[in-house]
Design an enzyme around this catalytic site. Structure first.
Site, PDB file in Angstrom:
ATOM      1  N   ARG A  43     -46.145 -64.437 -12.621  1.00 50.36           N
ATOM      2  CA  ARG A  43     -47.054 -63.382 -12.141  1.00 50.36           C
ATOM      3  C   ARG A  43     -46.220 -62.111 -11.972  1.00 50.36           C
ATOM      4  NH1 ARG A  43     -48.791 -61.122  -7.293  1.00 50.36           N
ATOM      5  NH2 ARG A  43     -51.010 -60.577  -7.217  1.00 50.36           N
TER       6      ARG A  43
ATOM      7  N   LYS B 275     -40.551 -58.453  -5.073  1.00 47.57           N
ATOM      8  CA  LYS B 275     -40.513 -59.035  -3.731  1.00 47.57           C
ATOM      9  C   LYS B 275     -39.224 -58.627  -3.009  1.00 47.57           C
ATOM     10  CE  LYS B 275     -44.484 -61.169  -3.839  1.00 47.57           C
ATOM     11  NZ  LYS B 275     -44.860 -62.545  -3.999  1.00 47.57           N
TER      12      LYS B 275
END
Length: 281
Positions: free
Chosen positions: A265, A231
């Site tokens: 995840r 991210k």
């Protein structure tokens, strides 16, 4: 050392009649069937390569495979439910046939895609929209009786990546989670997993605060899934690429595990599993 919170936040989820114990954290490996994913676009969007990647992730320690037919990165191509279903094809049933021990999560915000996935054998619903993009989603989740991953996100597809100003991100998220979990429980969805929605419409500062305050989300009532892999709030401030922040990512993974996170995840299963193993020592 394990944080004392991990023993308080004991959870199990019912995946199609199979009770999955979350007293030890699980790794969810990401399988993008998209040609335009930001980090591995096009690598696994045919049956053979997707099966090879699934086998590798399972061997490396993933227990859940998260299948994503649609990219939700900024400026990604928008697909209809019909297009998602076409892109998934036989992938779910093929994985279930080849790897019956695997748990499959389907990353979609369409009720119609969930129904298709349920008939093909999925075990969890991963809805990045929190039911906001399809008003039939919560009812469909209730019909399937599958665990539902509830993500915090802005109200619409068009605004999901707009940076929002929060007076207090943790308070705002808990208000959102409280309202949504009540709706889901009333409809009969009993297994709810909370996802704070890293990378969706939040400033770098708010996301670092979220990392520090993960333990307060959902008041310990629901298991937490954390998706920070590759991210931008991690790599952009460092001037690095998504593939060059493994060390920083694992430090943050350890931090959230110490606060009771139950599912990571990840794109890199090997490194995520190492972090879980370190946490469990």
């Amino acid at each position: 050392m394990q944080n004392h919170l991990s023993s308080i936040n004991y959870h199990s989820i019912n995946c199609n009649g199979r009770l999955v114990d979350l007293s030890t954290p699980k790794i969810m490996g990401i399988l993008n069937l998209t040609p335009d994913s930001f980090s591995d676009g096009g690598k696994f969007n045919n049956e053979k390569s997707a099966l090879v990647q699934t086998e590798k992730m399972l061997k490396d320690g993933a227990e859940i495979i998260d299948i994503g037919p649609q990219s939700t990165r900024p400026n990604a191509e928008f697909l209809s439910a019909e297009e998602e279903i076409k892109r998934i094809g036989n992938m779910i049933s093929l994985i279930k046939k080849e790897f019956p021990e695997s748990l499959i999560s389907l990353d979609t915000f369409y009720a119609e895609t969930v129904k298709f996935g349920f008939n093909e054998g999925i075990d969890l619903i991963n809805d990045i929209s929190g039911g906001n993009f399809d008003d039939k989603m919560f009812d469909t989740a209730a019909e399937t009786k599958l665990p539902y991953i509830l993500m915090h996100v802005n109200p619409s597809y068009e605004t999901m990546h707009d940076k929002m100003k929060f007076a207090d991100i943790t308070v705002s998220m808990n208000q959102y989670f409280s309202k949504k979990t009540n709706e889901l429980l009333e409809k009969g969805v009993n297994d709810i997993i909370l996802d704070p929605g890293f990378g969706f419409g939040k400033t770098v500062e708010d996301q670092m605060k979220m990392i520090d305050e993960v333990k307060f989300l959902g008041f310990g009532k629901f298991p937490l899934l954390i998706g920070i892999s590759r991210k931008s709030f991690i790599y952009k401030p460092l001037g690095k690429s998504p593939l060059d922040v493994n060390e920083e990512t694992q430090k943050l993974h350890l931090k959230v595990l110490q606060q009771g996170a139950k599912i990571l995840r990840v794109h890199d299963v090997v490194e995520g599993k190492k972090t879980v193993d370190e946490f469990l020592k």
